[in-house]
Write a protein that holds these residues in place. Sequence first.
Motif, short mmCIF file in Angstrom:
data_model
loop_
_atom_site.label_atom_id
_atom_site.label_comp_id
_atom_site.label_asym_id
_atom_site.label_seq_id
_atom_site.Cartn_x
_atom_site.Cartn_y
_atom_site.Cartn_z
N GLY A 67 31.44 -1.46 76.99
CA GLY A 67 31.07 -0.86 75.72
C GLY A 67 30.65 0.59 75.86
O GLY A 67 30.33 1.24 74.87
N THR A 68 30.64 1.09 77.10
CA THR A 68 30.20 2.47 77.36
C THR A 68 31.07 3.10 78.44
O THR A 68 31.25 2.53 79.50
CB THR A 68 28.73 2.51 77.84
N ALA A 69 31.60 4.28 78.14
CA ALA A 69 32.31 5.08 79.14
C ALA A 69 31.29 6.08 79.69
O ALA A 69 30.94 7.05 79.02
CB ALA A 69 33.49 5.81 78.51
N LEU A 70 30.77 5.81 80.89
CA LEU A 70 29.71 6.66 81.43
C LEU A 70 30.20 8.04 81.85
O LEU A 70 29.42 8.99 81.83
CB LEU A 70 29.03 5.97 82.62
N TYR A 71 31.46 8.15 82.27
CA TYR A 71 31.99 9.42 82.76
C TYR A 71 33.37 9.66 82.17
O TYR A 71 34.21 8.78 82.21
CB TYR A 71 32.13 9.41 84.29
N ALA A 86 22.21 0.71 79.22
CA ALA A 86 22.67 -0.07 78.07
C ALA A 86 24.06 -0.63 78.36
O ALA A 86 24.90 0.04 78.95
CB ALA A 86 22.71 0.82 76.83
N ASN A 87 24.27 -1.86 77.98
CA ASN A 87 25.56 -2.55 78.10
C ASN A 87 25.94 -2.92 79.53
O ASN A 87 27.07 -3.29 79.79
CB ASN A 87 26.69 -1.74 77.46
N MET A 88 25.01 -2.82 80.48
CA MET A 88 25.31 -3.21 81.86
C MET A 88 25.43 -4.73 81.93
O MET A 88 24.56 -5.45 81.48
CB MET A 88 24.23 -2.74 82.82
N LYS A 89 26.54 -5.21 82.51
CA LYS A 89 26.80 -6.64 82.59
C LYS A 89 26.71 -7.19 84.00
O LYS A 89 26.58 -8.39 84.17
CB LYS A 89 28.20 -6.96 82.03
N LEU A 90 26.79 -6.32 85.02
CA LEU A 90 26.75 -6.78 86.41
C LEU A 90 26.26 -5.65 87.30
O LEU A 90 26.64 -4.49 87.10
CB LEU A 90 28.16 -7.20 86.86
N LEU A 91 25.41 -5.99 88.27
CA LEU A 91 24.95 -5.04 89.28
C LEU A 91 24.77 -5.81 90.57
O LEU A 91 23.85 -6.62 90.70
CB LEU A 91 23.65 -4.35 88.87
N THR A 160 32.97 0.93 82.16
CA THR A 160 32.82 1.67 83.41
C THR A 160 32.60 0.66 84.53
O THR A 160 31.78 -0.25 84.39
CB THR A 160 31.60 2.62 83.35
N MET A 161 33.35 0.82 85.61
CA MET A 161 33.10 0.07 86.84
C MET A 161 32.85 1.12 87.91
O MET A 161 33.65 2.06 88.06
CB MET A 161 34.32 -0.78 87.23
N GLU A 162 31.74 1.00 88.60
CA GLU A 162 31.42 2.01 89.62
C GLU A 162 30.64 1.40 90.76
O GLU A 162 30.16 0.27 90.68
CB GLU A 162 30.63 3.17 89.02
N GLY A 163 30.53 2.15 91.83
CA GLY A 163 29.76 1.74 92.99
C GLY A 163 30.08 2.64 94.16
O GLY A 163 30.78 3.65 94.02
#
Length: 172
Positions: A67-71, A86-91, A160-163
């Motif tokens: 739901g959010t494009a961080l970059y 906001a809208n984070m689903k997994l960490l 957004t998927m990042e790491g």
Amino acid sequence: TPFQWTHVAAVFTGSTCYIFQNGVQTASGGPSTWPVTGSSDTVKIGTRNDAANYFTGYISNARIVIGTALYTAAFTPPTTPLLSVANMKLLAGQANTILDRSIYNATLTATGTPQISSSNPFTAIYQAGTQYYSGSFNGSSDYLSVATSLLLDMGSSDFTMEGWAYLNGNQS
């Protein structure tokens, strides 16, 4: 880049997917080039969704935000562990055990023998009493998965998927 920690991010917004490496955009394309997951797909860390190729190295702070494009333009990668947004689903890949640190506390299932490692991208900012971790993957059979869930249904939403990733050699 092999043998160093690299921040990677894939961001889908509108009709474009952006790929970033250490905050620099390295690719972009339309949605037909991006395999978006649905509610019947399993999210995997350490392999492709079809488990055809495996990751060799370490993954830390794997975060999915739906739901959010961080970059959408060049940025300075975070230098501290990722926090809840906001809208984070997994960490995943932050703790000394295999777990999701998002508010959803999704169950991560290990396949093979992924290990917890104290190797992490934050060694330079280590503080007494604080330890950061990553997942270690052997490149031939290890990965983590999150069961099918509407929670991780990206559909046509921005996401957004990042790491951070540390490759032990070249990946195929």
